[in-house]
Design an enzyme around this catalytic site. Structure first.
Site, PDB file in Angstrom:
ATOM      1  N   GLY A  18       0.856  -1.186   0.000  1.00  0.00           N
ATOM      2  CA  GLY A  18       0.000   0.000   0.000  1.00  0.00           C
ATOM      3  C   GLY A  18       0.886   1.228   0.000  1.00  0.00           C
ATOM      4  O   GLY A  18       2.094   1.125   0.172  1.00  0.00           O
ATOM      5  N   SER A  19       0.277   2.360  -0.243  1.00  0.00           N
ATOM      6  CA  SER A  19       1.077   3.582  -0.170  1.00  0.00           C
ATOM      7  C   SER A  19       0.224   4.655   0.487  1.00  0.00           C
ATOM      8  O   SER A  19      -0.970   4.763   0.236  1.00  0.00           O
ATOM      9  CB  SER A  19       1.512   4.020  -1.562  1.00  0.00           C
ATOM     10  OG  SER A  19       0.364   4.292  -2.327  1.00  0.00           O
ATOM     11  N   GLY A  20       0.861   5.392   1.363  1.00  0.00           N
ATOM     12  CA  GLY A  20       0.146   6.456   2.082  1.00  0.00           C
ATOM     13  C   GLY A  20       0.863   7.757   1.820  1.00  0.00           C
ATOM     14  O   GLY A  20       1.728   7.848   0.948  1.00  0.00           O
ATOM     15  N   PHE A  22       3.031   9.079   3.586  1.00  0.00           N
ATOM     16  CA  PHE A  22       4.424   9.134   4.053  1.00  0.00           C
ATOM     17  C   PHE A  22       5.321   8.247   3.227  1.00  0.00           C
ATOM     18  O   PHE A  22       6.517   8.186   3.435  1.00  0.00           O
ATOM     19  CB  PHE A  22       4.492   8.733   5.530  1.00  0.00           C
ATOM     20  CG  PHE A  22       3.509   9.490   6.347  1.00  0.00           C
ATOM     21  CD1 PHE A  22       2.605   8.825   7.156  1.00  0.00           C
ATOM     22  CD2 PHE A  22       3.438  10.882   6.262  1.00  0.00           C
ATOM     23  CE1 PHE A  22       1.665   9.523   7.893  1.00  0.00           C
ATOM     24  CE2 PHE A  22       2.500  11.587   6.984  1.00  0.00           C
ATOM     25  CZ  PHE A  22       1.607  10.903   7.797  1.00  0.00           C
ATOM     26  N   VAL A  25       4.587   1.140   1.362  1.00  0.00           N
ATOM     27  CA  VAL A  25       4.857   0.004   2.249  1.00  0.00           C
ATOM     28  C   VAL A  25       4.964  -1.250   1.395  1.00  0.00           C
ATOM     29  O   VAL A  25       4.109  -1.503   0.554  1.00  0.00           O
ATOM     30  CB  VAL A  25       3.733  -0.191   3.285  1.00  0.00           C
ATOM     31  CG1 VAL A  25       4.027  -1.389   4.198  1.00  0.00           C
ATOM     32  CG2 VAL A  25       3.567   1.068   4.135  1.00  0.00           C
ATOM     33  N   ARG A 136      -7.817   2.556  10.820  1.00  0.00           N
ATOM     34  CA  ARG A 136      -6.830   2.551   9.705  1.00  0.00           C
ATOM     35  C   ARG A 136      -5.405   2.355  10.213  1.00  0.00           C
ATOM     36  O   ARG A 136      -4.540   1.934   9.452  1.00  0.00           O
ATOM     37  CB  ARG A 136      -6.945   3.863   8.913  1.00  0.00           C
ATOM     38  CG  ARG A 136      -6.531   5.083   9.704  1.00  0.00           C
ATOM     39  CD  ARG A 136      -6.573   6.397   8.928  1.00  0.00           C
ATOM     40  NE  ARG A 136      -6.343   7.517   9.849  1.00  0.00           N
ATOM     41  CZ  ARG A 136      -7.299   8.080  10.603  1.00  0.00           C
ATOM     42  NH1 ARG A 136      -8.552   7.618  10.502  1.00  0.00           N
ATOM     43  NH2 ARG A 136      -7.045   9.054  11.460  1.00  0.00           N
ATOM     44  N   ASN A 137      -5.187   2.646  11.483  1.00  0.00           N
ATOM     45  CA  ASN A 137      -3.837   2.517  12.060  1.00  0.00           C
ATOM     46  C   ASN A 137      -3.712   1.297  12.950  1.00  0.00           C
ATOM     47  O   ASN A 137      -2.835   1.241  13.809  1.00  0.00           O
ATOM     48  CB  ASN A 137      -3.484   3.783  12.842  1.00  0.00           C
ATOM     49  CG  ASN A 137      -3.167   4.926  11.913  1.00  0.00           C
ATOM     50  OD1 ASN A 137      -2.738   4.706  10.779  1.00  0.00           O
ATOM     51  ND2 ASN A 137      -3.417   6.137  12.348  1.00  0.00           N
ATOM     52  N   ASP A 150       1.714   2.362  14.124  1.00  0.00           N
ATOM     53  CA  ASP A 150       1.937   3.793  13.874  1.00  0.00           C
ATOM     54  C   ASP A 150       1.919   4.648  15.132  1.00  0.00           C
ATOM     55  O   ASP A 150       1.740   5.851  15.050  1.00  0.00           O
ATOM     56  CB  ASP A 150       0.840   4.330  12.941  1.00  0.00           C
ATOM     57  CG  ASP A 150       1.397   4.489  11.534  1.00  0.00           C
ATOM     58  OD1 ASP A 150       0.618   4.504  10.581  1.00  0.00           O
ATOM     59  OD2 ASP A 150       2.627   4.603  11.425  1.00  0.00           O
TER      60      ASP A 150
END
Ligand SMILES: COc1cc2c(cc1NS(C)(=O)=O)=CC1=C(NCc3c(C)cccc3C)N=NC=21
Length: 270
Positions: A18-20, A22, A25, A136-137, A150
């Site tokens: 996934g990518s966020g 920041f 990943v 989500r975290n 996180d």
């Protein structure tokens, strides 16, 4: 060789998870055998030196319901943050993908909430504030293990759209009045966010307050208007959510108390 420093030559990067905001990943293997997840921090998104200092502390926070930080690759840029691999991904995606089977399994939903509470109770005991607790975290592993992830990273984000309560990316819907007004974070502001997380779990991943604008959510929270009881949720569980949403932080229960309360609710209704 510092314990928390990982040699990137010992990492084999595999598929993207996934990518966020920041960074990306990816799944990986460490020293050929250990499953890991690697977050490649997009340059300029994080105060890296401060984070690397913090990583030394985070590697010492160890609990069955905390995603274990294995270490960092800080000798090159972008820095890599390496944690244990959780094969079912974020709790939010898991709830949404398994709504059918989960919606009728209150016991499992409550168990997931209790696991998060145990992880948060450990952080509370170590005077560690999460600052961005939400479904989500959290991450889901094998056998419905749920872990908090996180924790504490929010302090190192440079993007003030994310860090200031007026910012467009600030998690308004998980923030209590004292955070909205004074950015005053505490374990009791984590408790407020935890109440919203329980709501997320019992709605199988709905967005709190639907598509309501942030400004309207802020107004409601200031007026003491709280989220409605999810359809598929025991009254006793909603009573716990309401305790987490007490306007004054000191009136909210600690995670230690919440854990015992939820375990009693679990024994009582299941
Ligand atoms: C299987 O699917 C997944 C698995 C993981 C995952 C995302 C997914 N997919 S998705 C996007 O939810 O659909 C993120 C992680 C993770 N740690 C992330 C992490 C690192 C590496 C560094 C600092 C902070 C954190 C939280 N461990 N395992 C997984």
């Amino acid at each position: 060789h510092d314990k928390w420093e990982i040699d990137h030559n010992e990492l084999m990067l595999l598929d993207e998870l996934g990518s966020g905001q920041f960074g990306v990943v990816r799944r990986g293997k460490w020293r050929g055998s250990t499953d890991v997840a690697v977050k490649m921090m997009k340059e300029g998104t994080m105060s890296e030196d401060d984070f690397i200092e913090e990583a030394k502390v985070m590697t010492k926070l160890q609990h069955a319901n905390l995603v274990q930080l294995y270490g960092v690759c800080s000798k090159n840029r972008p820095i890599f943050i390496v944690t244990e691999y959780m094969r079912h991904g974020s709790l939010l995606n898991y709830l949404r993908r398994h709504e059918q089977s989960l919606a009728t399994n209150q016991g499992l939903l409550l168990d997931m909430c209790i696991q998060v509470c145990k992880g948060m109770s450990y952080l509370e005991r170590h005077n560690y504030i999460h600052r961005d607790l939400a479904a989500r975290n959290c991450l889901v592993g094998t056998e419905n293990i749920v872990k908090v992830a996180d924790f504490g990273l929010a302090r190192y984000v440079l993007d003030d759209q994310y860090t200031s309560s007026g910012g467009s990316k600030f998690p308004i819907k998980w923030a209590p009045p004292e955070v909205l007004n004074y950015t005053r974070f505490s374990s009791k502001s984590d408790v407020w966010a935890y109440g919203v997380l329980i709501w997320e779990v019992f709605t199988c991943g709905k967005m709190p307050y639907g598509r309501m604008k942030n400004s309207e959510v802020v107004e409601r929270v200031q007026k003491g208007i709280i989220l409605d009881k999810p359809k598929a949720c025991f009254k006793e569980v909603y009573d716990v959510m309401k305790k987490c949403w007490a306007p004054l932080p000191e009136s909210r229960p600690s995670f230690r108390i919440l854990k015992d309360t939820l375990l009693n609710v679990s024994q009582g209704i299941l």
